[in-house]
Design a protein around this motif. Structure first.
Motif, PDB file in Angstrom:
ATOM      1  N   TYR A  47       1.075  -1.312  -0.250  1.00  0.00           N
ATOM      2  CA  TYR A  47      -0.066   0.128  -0.202  1.00  0.00           C
ATOM      3  C   TYR A  47       0.835   1.001   0.166  1.00  0.00           C
ATOM      4  O   TYR A  47       2.132   1.007   0.372  1.00  0.00           O
ATOM      5  N   GLY A  48       0.090   1.940  -0.238  1.00  0.00           N
ATOM      6  CA  GLY A  48       0.999   3.437  -0.423  1.00  0.00           C
ATOM      7  C   GLY A  48      -0.314   4.890  -0.432  1.00  0.00           C
ATOM      8  O   GLY A  48      -0.764   4.439  -1.361  1.00  0.00           O
ATOM      9  N   TYR A  49       0.607   6.142  -0.652  1.00  0.00           N
ATOM     10  CA  TYR A  49      -0.222   7.049  -1.286  1.00  0.00           C
ATOM     11  C   TYR A  49       0.373   8.885  -1.054  1.00  0.00           C
ATOM     12  O   TYR A  49       1.511   8.917  -1.022  1.00  0.00           O
ATOM     13  N   PRO A  50       0.023   9.205  -2.407  1.00  0.00           N
ATOM     14  CA  PRO A  50       1.382  10.683  -2.720  1.00  0.00           C
ATOM     15  C   PRO A  50       0.884  11.344  -1.452  1.00  0.00           C
ATOM     16  O   PRO A  50      -0.216  11.633  -1.004  1.00  0.00           O
ATOM     17  N   ILE A  51       1.887  11.984  -1.246  1.00  0.00           N
ATOM     18  CA  ILE A  51       1.698  13.119   0.476  1.00  0.00           C
ATOM     19  C   ILE A  51       0.629  14.431  -0.386  1.00  0.00           C
ATOM     20  O   ILE A  51      -0.307  14.158   1.032  1.00  0.00           O
ATOM     21  N   TRP A  52       0.623  14.397  -1.161  1.00  0.00           N
ATOM     22  CA  TRP A  52      -0.047  15.699  -1.595  1.00  0.00           C
ATOM     23  C   TRP A  52      -1.265  15.624  -1.435  1.00  0.00           C
ATOM     24  O   TRP A  52      -2.987  16.269  -0.971  1.00  0.00           O
ATOM     25  N   PHE A  53      -1.897  14.080  -1.972  1.00  0.00           N
ATOM     26  CA  PHE A  53      -3.484  13.841  -2.361  1.00  0.00           C
ATOM     27  C   PHE A  53      -3.585  13.339  -1.112  1.00  0.00           C
ATOM     28  O   PHE A  53      -4.997  13.481  -0.358  1.00  0.00           O
ATOM     29  N   ALA A  54      -3.164  12.829  -0.393  1.00  0.00           N
ATOM     30  CA  ALA A  54      -3.227  12.252   1.422  1.00  0.00           C
ATOM     31  C   ALA A  54      -3.788  13.469   2.310  1.00  0.00           C
ATOM     32  O   ALA A  54      -4.936  14.052   2.946  1.00  0.00           O
ATOM     33  N   LEU A  55      -3.200  14.553   2.227  1.00  0.00           N
ATOM     34  CA  LEU A  55      -3.532  16.151   2.594  1.00  0.00           C
ATOM     35  C   LEU A  55      -4.589  16.545   2.840  1.00  0.00           C
ATOM     36  O   LEU A  55      -5.432  17.394   3.631  1.00  0.00           O
ATOM     37  N   LEU A  56      -4.760  16.572   1.166  1.00  0.00           N
ATOM     38  CA  LEU A  56      -6.251  16.882   0.431  1.00  0.00           C
ATOM     39  C   LEU A  56      -7.287  16.591   0.913  1.00  0.00           C
ATOM     40  O   LEU A  56      -8.730  16.560   1.522  1.00  0.00           O
ATOM     41  N   LEU A  57      -7.181  14.513   0.488  1.00  0.00           N
ATOM     42  CA  LEU A  57      -8.537  14.042   1.390  1.00  0.00           C
ATOM     43  C   LEU A  57      -8.664  14.054   2.774  1.00  0.00           C
ATOM     44  O   LEU A  57      -9.910  14.476   3.092  1.00  0.00           O
ATOM     45  N   THR A  58      -7.703  13.998   3.786  1.00  0.00           N
ATOM     46  CA  THR A  58      -7.749  14.354   4.971  1.00  0.00           C
ATOM     47  C   THR A  58      -8.439  15.851   5.408  1.00  0.00           C
ATOM     48  O   THR A  58      -8.953  15.683   6.535  1.00  0.00           O
ATOM     49  N   PHE A  59      -7.804  17.027   4.417  1.00  0.00           N
ATOM     50  CA  PHE A  59      -8.745  18.313   4.841  1.00  0.00           C
ATOM     51  C   PHE A  59     -10.477  17.729   4.611  1.00  0.00           C
ATOM     52  O   PHE A  59     -11.145  18.539   5.843  1.00  0.00           O
ATOM     53  N   GLY A  60     -11.116  17.309   3.649  1.00  0.00           N
ATOM     54  CA  GLY A  60     -12.513  16.498   3.436  1.00  0.00           C
ATOM     55  C   GLY A  60     -12.733  16.177   4.563  1.00  0.00           C
ATOM     56  O   GLY A  60     -13.923  16.264   5.662  1.00  0.00           O
ATOM     57  N   VAL A  61     -11.826  14.605   5.041  1.00  0.00           N
ATOM     58  CA  VAL A  61     -12.138  14.261   6.373  1.00  0.00           C
ATOM     59  C   VAL A  61     -12.409  15.236   7.540  1.00  0.00           C
ATOM     60  O   VAL A  61     -13.265  14.685   8.570  1.00  0.00           O
TER      61      VAL A  61
END
Length: 274
Positions: free
Chosen positions: A152-166
């Motif tokens: 598993y893994g993720y780009p940090i920029w997308f994780a930050l964007l997603l978790t703003f919504g979360v």
């Protein structure tokens, strides 16, 4: 009577929240609104009070769950901290927007959110894994108790964007963010379910602290009602974390899907009838 009801709700919230990584708010919020708002058994309950109560509870369920998952080594600390950093601004914004919601609107929007999440998990097996995020990131490997290997893994920029919504949903509805984050971690970042739950509870603990500061400052916390909820939820979270280690990954996802679907339907009905 209201203290007994709240203690039972807190216990169940802790068990279910820790079991599937939701933080417990997804159980406490609709249950407390039902007994307090619909049945009138908990005096003085409003959507704002319930969210304030929920975020205080999640500090303790998050702590209890995280301590348990640390022992089983299913907490990805780096991911949890990254997700937390992204969620903080959204959490504060959500808490502010919460002040303008009445009970029917709150129930309706909350129910729609839960149905969407349940649907995502329902069609999960029919969706092709989204490898684009994993392929363009630093990969991690995990082997679950059944011997299954996960990459598993993720780009940090997308994780930050997603978790703003979360974080926004967490501050708005008091649900801890885990009900959104766990499905996203499983579907988008290919997290193994057990690691998704453990990491989610770690983030829930951190974000609940920030979330609680926002709601305390807005006067949303009914402090007397935290007395039965906090110890019951803490005990429940310990039980839920223990049960999590005894359940297969697919069973865990199935339980999460059913819980979200049932609560979502009930919440929408309550919103429309309200």
């Amino acid at each position: 009577m209201e203290y007994i009801i709240l203690a039972i709700i807190g216990l169940l919230s802790g068990v279910v929240g820790a079991l599937v990584g939701l933080g417990g708010g997804v159980i406490l919020v609709p249950a407390t609104l039902f007994f307090g708002g619909s049945l009138g058994l908990i005096p003085g309950i409003t959507p704002q009070n319930v969210v304030g109560l929920s975020v205080i509870m999640m500090i303790f369920t998050g702590l209890a769950s995280t301590l348990s998952y640390m022992k089983s080594k299913t907490v990805d600390y780096r991911s949890g901290l990254i997700f937390f950093i992204g969620s903080v601004p959204g959490t504060i914004l959500g808490a502010i927007v919460n002040k303008g919601l009445d009970l029917p609107s709150f129930n309706l929007y909350f129910g729609i959110l839960l149905i969407l999440l349940a649907t995502l998990l329902l069609v999960r097996k029919y969706l092709k894994p989204i490898h684009i995020f994993v392929d363009n990131s630093k990969k991690k490997t995990f082997i679950d108790p059944q011997g299954n290997t996960f990459v598993y893994g993720y780009p940090i920029w997308f994780a930050l964007l997603l978790t703003f919504g979360v974080g926004f949903a967490s501050g708005l509805f008091g649900i801890g963010g885990g009900s959104i984050l766990v499905p996203a971690m499983i579907l988008l970042f290919l997290f193994p379910p057990h690691v998704a739950v453990g990491t989610s509870m770690f983030m829930v603990f951190l974000s609940a602290i920030v979330n609680s500061v926002s709601h305390i400052s807005l006067g949303n916390v009914p402090w007397l009602y935290t007395i039965p909820v906090i110890p019951a939820a803490y005990i429940g979270a310990k039980i839920g974390a223990y049960l999590n280690q005894k359940i297969k990954s697919e069973t865990l996802v199935f339980a999460l899907r059913i819980i979200l679907l049932l609560l979502g339907i009930r919440s929408i009905v309550a919103g429309l009838l309200g």
